[in-house]
Design a protein around this motif. Structure first.
Motif, PDB file in Angstrom:
ATOM      1  N   GLY A 111      10.637   8.757   7.056  1.00 49.55           N
ATOM      2  CA  GLY A 111       9.741   8.197   6.057  1.00 49.55           C
ATOM      3  C   GLY A 111       8.278   8.182   6.445  1.00 49.55           C
ATOM      4  N   VAL A 112       7.941   8.688   7.631  1.00 51.73           N
ATOM      5  CA  VAL A 112       6.533   8.811   8.026  1.00 51.73           C
ATOM      6  C   VAL A 112       6.291  10.227   8.540  1.00 51.73           C
ATOM      7  N   GLU A 113       5.093  10.692   8.332  1.00 49.46           N
ATOM      8  CA  GLU A 113       4.704  12.016   8.799  1.00 49.46           C
ATOM      9  C   GLU A 113       3.373  11.902   9.532  1.00 49.46           C
ATOM     10  N   VAL A 114       3.388  12.147  10.818  1.00 48.51           N
ATOM     11  CA  VAL A 114       2.178  12.044  11.629  1.00 48.51           C
ATOM     12  C   VAL A 114       1.316  13.281  11.392  1.00 48.51           C
ATOM     13  N   GLN A 115       0.119  13.062  10.818  1.00 48.74           N
ATOM     14  CA  GLN A 115      -0.775  14.157  10.472  1.00 48.74           C
ATOM     15  C   GLN A 115      -1.826  14.436  11.549  1.00 48.74           C
ATOM     16  N   GLY A 116      -2.055  13.421  12.406  1.00 47.15           N
ATOM     17  CA  GLY A 116      -3.088  13.602  13.414  1.00 47.15           C
ATOM     18  C   GLY A 116      -3.476  12.299  14.067  1.00 47.15           C
ATOM     19  N   LEU A 117      -4.722  12.232  14.549  1.00 45.18           N
ATOM     20  CA  LEU A 117      -5.177  11.122  15.367  1.00 45.18           C
ATOM     21  C   LEU A 117      -6.491  10.558  14.838  1.00 45.18           C
ATOM     22  N   GLU A 150      12.647   2.652   1.743  1.00 45.20           N
ATOM     23  CA  GLU A 150      13.050   1.850   0.584  1.00 45.20           C
ATOM     24  C   GLU A 150      12.471   2.408  -0.708  1.00 45.20           C
ATOM     25  N   GLU A 151      11.249   2.943  -0.614  1.00 44.99           N
ATOM     26  CA  GLU A 151      10.555   3.484  -1.786  1.00 44.99           C
ATOM     27  C   GLU A 151      10.830   4.972  -1.994  1.00 44.99           C
ATOM     28  N   ASN A 152      11.684   5.527  -1.162  1.00 44.09           N
ATOM     29  CA  ASN A 152      12.062   6.940  -1.263  1.00 44.09           C
ATOM     30  C   ASN A 152      10.831   7.851  -1.223  1.00 44.09           C
ATOM     31  N   THR A 153       9.979   7.602  -0.244  1.00 46.29           N
ATOM     32  CA  THR A 153       8.764   8.392  -0.109  1.00 46.29           C
ATOM     33  C   THR A 153       8.501   8.695   1.362  1.00 46.29           C
ATOM     34  N   VAL A 154       7.576   9.579   1.609  1.00 50.45           N
ATOM     35  CA  VAL A 154       7.121   9.876   2.964  1.00 50.45           C
ATOM     36  C   VAL A 154       5.645   9.530   3.030  1.00 50.45           C
ATOM     37  N   ILE A 214       0.791  -1.232   0.000  1.00 48.73           N
ATOM     38  CA  ILE A 214       0.000   0.000   0.000  1.00 48.73           C
ATOM     39  C   ILE A 214       0.822   1.280   0.000  1.00 48.73           C
ATOM     40  N   ILE A 215       2.120   1.173   0.220  1.00 51.90           N
ATOM     41  CA  ILE A 215       2.937   2.381   0.184  1.00 51.90           C
ATOM     42  C   ILE A 215       2.889   2.986  -1.218  1.00 51.90           C
ATOM     43  N   ASN A 216       2.666   4.283  -1.278  1.00 52.87           N
ATOM     44  CA  ASN A 216       2.488   5.049  -2.513  1.00 52.87           C
ATOM     45  C   ASN A 216       1.129   4.823  -3.176  1.00 52.87           C
ATOM     46  N   LYS A 217       0.257   4.060  -2.533  1.00 53.67           N
ATOM     47  CA  LYS A 217      -1.077   3.816  -3.081  1.00 53.67           C
ATOM     48  C   LYS A 217      -2.156   4.622  -2.346  1.00 53.67           C
ATOM     49  N   ILE A 269       6.140   0.761   8.347  1.00 52.65           N
ATOM     50  CA  ILE A 269       5.799   1.777   7.351  1.00 52.65           C
ATOM     51  C   ILE A 269       7.010   2.653   7.058  1.00 52.65           C
ATOM     52  N   SER A 270       7.737   3.008   8.099  1.00 57.04           N
ATOM     53  CA  SER A 270       8.956   3.792   7.936  1.00 57.04           C
ATOM     54  C   SER A 270       9.975   3.039   7.079  1.00 57.04           C
ATOM     55  N   GLU A 271      10.174   1.791   7.391  1.00 55.41           N
ATOM     56  CA  GLU A 271      11.157   0.968   6.669  1.00 55.41           C
ATOM     57  C   GLU A 271      10.843   0.907   5.172  1.00 55.41           C
TER      58      GLU A 271
END
Length: 234
Positions: free
Chosen positions: A153-159, A114-118, A89-92, A108-110
């Motif tokens: 590689g992860v960005e916490v947007q909220g809850l 690897e996919e060079n994304t956040v 699901i990463i990038n999807k 998710i970070s890992e």
């Protein structure tokens, strides 16, 4: 809530009025149309009326639907996510609503690195303390969020939270209020926690009053599912 389905534009109007009534900007509140279990042809009317946020909870079903649907949709993953499905699901998906453990966040970070994304995520909190629900418990949250925000590689947007299936408005409101309190406590300039994903078809008006920014609405838009969750009851 009415038993019959209501149109997307009608729900938007209800949300606007509810937001204004509690002195909120209606633009702060968005509908995530929960299209899980419905074929695209059954939910496409919502897109045609202007909806661009759709929520899915089953990885394989979601990936198939994404191929059928218009490409300007912003897909949210709202279901329980297993670590062995993360790579698929990463990038999807533009936002993952239900990150409920440090281990899942680390996976998710890992994969994101690897996919060079956040990957943008919400942290799920079990504000009802129901044993059948996933999520961090309130008293655990501080120790976990301090580790999660350090992950690359992860960005916490909220809850995110889910209220119990009950008609007791006081209980529902308490769950939403607890999430808002956690948001207030842990938000900062560096970690704004701007999104609150809470409220579904049965309780979304209460959620608006308590600060929700993302409403996960399925039944009220598309009709009732059966107990197996995979057949639409007309």
């Amino acid at each position: 809530m009415k038993n019959e389905k209501e149109g997307y534009l009608e729900i938007l109007s209800i949300i606007e009025n509810a937001a204004i009534k509690c002195h909120r900007d209606p633009k702060e509140v968005k509908i995530v149309a929960v299209s899980k279990t419905y074929p695209w042809k059954e939910v496409s009317f919502c897109y045609e009326e202007g909806c661009r946020l759709f929520g899915e909870s089953r990885v394989q079903e979601a990936l198939v639907k994404q191929e059928e649907a218009p490409k300007d949709i912003e897909w949210h993953f709202i279901g329980t996510l297993q670590k062995n499905k993360v790579r698929k699901i990463i990038n999807k998906f533009s936002l993952l609503h239900s990150v409920n453990s440090l281990e899942l966040a680390e996976k998710i970070s890992e994969v994101s690195l690897e996919e060079n994304t956040v990957t943008k995520i919400l942290l799920q909190i079990n504000t009802s303390y129901e044993p059948t629900k996933h999520g961090f418990l309130t008293e655990q949250f501080e120790s976990f969020i301090s580790k999660i925000v350090l992950l690359k590689g992860v960005e916490v947007q909220g809850l995110m939270t889910m209220a119990p299936l009950t008609k007791d408005e006081k209980t529902i409101r308490s769950c939403f209020q607890n999430l808002r309190k956690i948001q207030t406590k842990f938000s900062s300039k560096d970690l704004p926690l701007k999104e609150l994903s809470m409220g579904m078809s049965e309780d979304y008006k209460i959620a608006i009053e308590e600060g929700a920014t993302l409403l996960r609405l399925g039944t009220i838009l598309f009709g009732k599912r059966n107990y197996q969750g995979n057949i639409i009851i007309k």
